[in-house]
Design a protein around this motif. Structure first.
Motif, PDB file in Angstrom:
ATOM      1  N   SER A  98       0.830  -1.199   0.000  1.00 14.42           N
ATOM      2  CA  SER A  98       0.000   0.000   0.000  1.00 14.42           C
ATOM      3  C   SER A  98       0.868   1.254   0.000  1.00 14.42           C
ATOM      4  N   PRO A  99       0.376   2.340  -0.594  1.00  7.18           N
ATOM      5  CA  PRO A  99       1.064   3.628  -0.395  1.00  7.18           C
ATOM      6  C   PRO A  99       0.836   4.097   1.048  1.00  7.18           C
ATOM      7  N   LYS A 100       1.682   5.033   1.502  1.00  7.22           N
ATOM      8  CA  LYS A 100       1.433   5.654   2.798  1.00  7.22           C
ATOM      9  C   LYS A 100       0.064   6.344   2.741  1.00  7.22           C
ATOM     10  N   ALA A 140       5.917   4.152  -0.009  1.00  7.32           N
ATOM     11  CA  ALA A 140       5.265   2.891   0.325  1.00  7.32           C
ATOM     12  C   ALA A 140       5.087   2.774   1.823  1.00  7.32           C
ATOM     13  N   ASN A 141       4.018   2.143   2.216  1.00  7.04           N
ATOM     14  CA  ASN A 141       3.805   1.840   3.631  1.00  7.04           C
ATOM     15  C   ASN A 141       4.543   0.534   3.942  1.00  7.04           C
ATOM     16  N   ALA A 142       5.864   0.610   3.775  1.00  7.66           N
ATOM     17  CA  ALA A 142       6.701  -0.591   3.840  1.00  7.66           C
ATOM     18  C   ALA A 142       7.838  -0.367   4.822  1.00  7.66           C
ATOM     19  N   TYR A 143       8.420  -1.469   5.259  1.00  6.73           N
ATOM     20  CA  TYR A 143       9.457  -1.395   6.285  1.00  6.73           C
ATOM     21  C   TYR A 143      10.420  -2.569   6.117  1.00  6.73           C
ATOM     22  N   ASP A 144      11.684  -2.284   6.302  1.00  7.45           N
ATOM     23  CA  ASP A 144      12.694  -3.341   6.316  1.00  7.45           C
ATOM     24  C   ASP A 144      13.329  -3.377   7.697  1.00  7.45           C
TER      25      ASP A 144
END
Lengths: 609, 609
Positions: free
Chosen positions: B461-463, B493-497
């Motif tokens: 998902s996008p932020k 992106a609503n992403a995390y590493d």
């Protein structure tokens, strides 16, 4: 977090708290000016109360079945308590709500008794999985897996992953293969089991290995087989059969305790394969009920140690029995007063093609001590009494007798036994009986190739007493017709199956760990040195460097779960199963692939016209 | 059971007991009339003492390295205690022994420092696995898995198995495919991850899912990539990014505690992707050491929010900097007295093709406060001081400056930073620093197709703040040269590493759960409606029936284990790894298959000349 609590946890003690729930709309009921919504999540159902003040908002945002709803409110005591659900004492008086996502009308009802047919439920499996009955199955599966891991961990087993991209060595079932792009023209195979790898781990000294692991077999799918299935796969070294039986009885008992809260303290019965075939007509008998077969006539080679009682039925010129290879009787308890209609139905049942008998002979053991049979013109009262004694029938029983060729007749007798057990309510759903079946034949005869095949698999050791017979005889069968006289025909395998309520739930063996013996086995199966080397060179190699005695077992995880869950179908216990054509109808797989993929893999289709 | 005890458990308290051990002969040493044998199993080593009385039997049955031995004897106190092993206080005075299996001389020594090369050890992996160092790795792997399962169980996660025979939907990496015999002409694919299935489970309401699961990618193997690898795969619903970060920080901290006995109580740092690139030059910075990049010059579009300090280095007609797109400096602490030889070596290091810089500019920040640089003819002391201030260099530091095109220069600066960290001993093996990297770009530009590709995957998902930008703009790129001006270029992106010591150990995202947004994403990636329906119809369908907000993460299990085990190589932590050609050299796979298999699968080879 979209919620402060789940839909399964609110109780009277929570009354007056302001909380937020999120879940799926199970039902919407409007009573005058107020609206009740049952909100569902993985943990349960909570009743939401929308008062009149929210009507305007509800009209602007109407709720429907399976809508995803976030709702904040105050926990209140319910005027109309529902004792059937844990949250039945309370309801949530809604202050505000948000529709997180809408839902189209589901193609079938999300409830225990659904109106969805099998095909429809599989296509929309993601909706089927919402149903409580399916969720309970997956929860049970998880509990069985967790219990298994805990028990094995506590007993010093290590979970070690074995590879999925291995080598095709078809022996028995067909392999699924995977074309290799980097090694064009070559293929991986998906494992039918981690058999050789777990044996290598024993050679490496990892003396207690386990894995809960996917396995693959490309077979035509009978009902309740899946192309991919899950095994509890275990191996130990420095053990004998007894050690393995004890260890894995312990595992199943632990699962009973953890998952079903059943203390299975009884000794697990043990039975040789020959005895199982003799007494129950199959190698995975359901011993919850006591009906046993009475072998009135049978080929001597099949059960060499058993007493011949065929004189009981011979000498009266009853051709059906005289011409039959095998005659088997069983006594159905309390059925002596079966009507003609009932016995006719039984006759029809055994004449169905799946059973394949020509007919059924009856002897009624009347409660007054007299006998009445469908073959009264051949057998007098005295003879009937003797036959009844042989079947251990009691007054009030109905003796059923089938006759014909050995294999088919034995299977029919077994089927009939199970059918009567079911009909008479003797196979109780809440009763569990474990059984070890031991001493299987090591080899079976493969007529088409006139050679031996391994009944279990080619890595199974003979029983210690049969080791010399295996080593010191040439496995080649000279005279196909007389294969039964070959010494290999009587070699027993150091193998064991665990049976639960008439289902094989696990099986294993003590393995061959001597290179020469393994080569002898491969040779018996018709593999020449070159083929042995090509397929199993690594294993033969490993056996040269200090292979320890070892053995193991594998449980069919899907099957074990389905039995514990009281279902006939393993599919109900798999999140995303395939149908009988090996298709996943939800994702529509298998499917076509791109030209680019063919090109990169350097393969093409070769479809038969 | 072939033993009463293991080779790791006997202590002084056991002296005088008669016990039996089984294991492998590690060493045989003869001293006069007595023989010492070190017997090894999974649990340790025990010294066996064979006295003179057994010499005759030993001569008839000589022991060799890796023989499998069963030995019964009496536990005795050792005259010569070995404090280095737990059983060092005792030895077993042998009464009788049996050689259970012999061993050929192993092709390499079974000890920590082996003489076996990589290829040899892989071919005889079953022997390599006997080495203590390899065993420790697999034990660590098992411990990490067990810790993971316990933590996730305690937090309400359910292990749910997803299928391995799925549908080919290549997007990014290549699929391994499996020809279907029952559906000739069609193929299954092996999963690159259970991504869509775990999302369907969220749609089904299983709000906390996990699996430790094999995944498959048919990619050309760089060092330390495997065609099959294992993921800790997790998904939750009704959560936001913050919930996932907290839950999985908890997981990794629990693993540290259980496996390494480390209390990781520090707050896990968080950093935006832009900041990571700006400050460390890469998106998985090793923050164990404090060297940061100083961005003296950079393209404005790349870090729009950052301050331009290029005036510090311009205006002196130094072409190397003037013509470079990007100029990046870093201060190596305490290196101001590097010799000419040392700085020359650094220059050579950055000029290697793997780094690809044309050279390196040095500024020595002398301890007396003066400056000396390799570009003194362009920059006077005052300018050098200003540059040094911008890099936050202290007296005694050596400033290293690279210049060139943005992407390559930034990577070079990052590599140089890591190299200096290693050289200066700042990357401590026993120190662990976790970091979340957040707010990645949602899209990357694919020049060859003039379209967007999903940086993470198409389900991210996008932020929330960028949702409208995504919905309300046409994803088609009109002017390829000006793609950076397209609104999609700035969507986050609503992403995390999760990063550990400079390695990405896990990554995930909040997913799209709205059908329209998912279709917008697919369209941005160049999929028309028909292709969307063919590949992902089931997911779009599922999103119509009440999909909840959800997100998840996957950890690279092999990588995580190798980092915790202090190794650079994941292969050391896989029982049966493949080599860089995707081959298992032990079993010799992949390999050819039979004509019958081709025929049944209705495929044939189409090898390029």
């Amino acid at each position: 977090m979209f919620r402060t609590h789940t839909c399964g946890e609110l109780r009277s003690a929570d009354i007056h708290k302001e909380i937020t729930l999120a879940g799926w709309v199970q039902t919407v009921r409007k009573f005058g000016s107020i609206t009740f919504v049952d909100l569902r999540d993985r943990y349960g159902i909570t009743q939401l109360l929308f008062s009149e003040t929210l009507n305007e908002q509800l009209e602007a945002n109407p709720l429907g079945r399976e809508f995803v709803l976030q709702a904040t409110g105050t926990v209140s005591e319910r005027s109309n308590k529902n004792p059937n659900i844990p949250t039945g004492d309370i309801e949530l008086t809604i202050l505000s709500f948000t529709i997180l996502n809408k839902s189209a009308v589901p193609p079938f009802a999300i409830q225990d008794d659904t109106d969805g047919g099998d095909e429809l439920r599989m296509k929309y499996r993601y909706l089927d999985l919402r149903r409580n009955v399916v969720k309970k199955n997956l929860e049970l599966r998880y509990a069985v897996g967790r219990s298994t891991r805990n028990y094995l961990h506590e007993n010093g087993f290590m979970d070690i992953e074995t590879p999925f991209l291995i080598k095709s060595t078809p022996e028995g079932a067909r392999d699924f293969v995977v074309p290799s792009r980097m090694n064009a023209g070559q293929f991986y195979a998906l494992p039918q089991s981690p058999q050789t790898f777990k044996q290598l781990l024993m050679v490496s000294g990892y003396d207690r290995y386990y894995q809960i692991v996917k396995c693959f077999r490309d077979e035509d799918l009978r009902a309740d087989r899946q192309p991919e299935f899950t095994q509890i796969d275990c191996e130990m070294c420095f053990v004998e059969q007894e050690d393995i039986l004890n260890m894995f009885e312990g595992l199943v008992k632990r699962i009973f305790k953890d998952v079903k809260n059943i203390d299975y303290s009884a000794t697990v019965e043990r039975m040789t394969w020959e005895n199982a075939m003799w007494t129950y007509g199959n190698d995975k008998p359901d011993i919850r009920f006591d009906i046993k077969l009475a072998n009135l006539k049978f080929p001597a080679h099949t059960y060499p140690a058993q007493q011949d009682v065929s004189s009981l039925i011979s000498g009266v010129d009853f051709k059906v029995f005289d011409e039959a290879e095998t005659v088997i009787a069983l006594a159905a308890p309390g059925c002596s007063e079966y009507t003609r209609k009932q016995t006719d139905e039984l006759t029809e049942w055994v004449k169905r093609p799946q059973v394949g008998m020509k007919g059924l002979v009856f002897i009624k053991c009347n409660t007054d001590g007299s006998f009445k049979s469908s073959v009264d013109k051949f057998y007098n009262e005295e003879k009937l009494k003797a036959i009844a004694a042989a079947t251990q029938a009691k007054a009030g029983d109905l003796i059923l007798i089938v006759a014909g060729a050995e294999e088919r007749t034995r299977k029919a007798a077994s089927d009939l036994r199970m059918y009567m057990g079911t009909t008479l309510g003797l196979r109780k759903a809440d009763e569990y009986k474990l059984l070890w079946v031991l001493d299987f034949p090591l080899f079976e005869y493969a007529e088409e190739d006139n050679r031996w095949v391994a009944r279990h698999h080619p890595f199974t050791s003979p029983k210690p007493a049969d080791m010399d017979t295996m080593i010191n005889n040439n496995p080649v069968i000279d005279n196909a017709a007389a294969y039964l006289k070959h010494p290999y025909a009587n070699i027993k395998a150091n193998a064991y199956d665990m049976v639960l309520n008439g289902n094989e739930i696990g099986g294993g063996s003590i393995r061959i760990f001597q290179r020469e013996l393994q080569q002898k086995m491969f040779a018996a199966l018709g593999m020449d040195e070159a083929e042995q080397q090509h397929k199993f060179g690594f294993l033969l190699g490993a056996f040269e460097y200090g292979a320890p005695p070892h053995g193991g077992i594998a449980f069919g995880f899907d099957r074990l779960c389905s039995i514990l869950g009281g279902s006939e179908s393993i599919r109900d216990f798999i999140a995303f199963p395939k149908n009988n054509s090996g298709r996943d109808v939800m994702i529509d797989a298998p499917s076509t692939i791109d030209d680019k993929q063919f090109e990169e893999l350097q393969i093409k289709l070769d479809l038969k016209a």
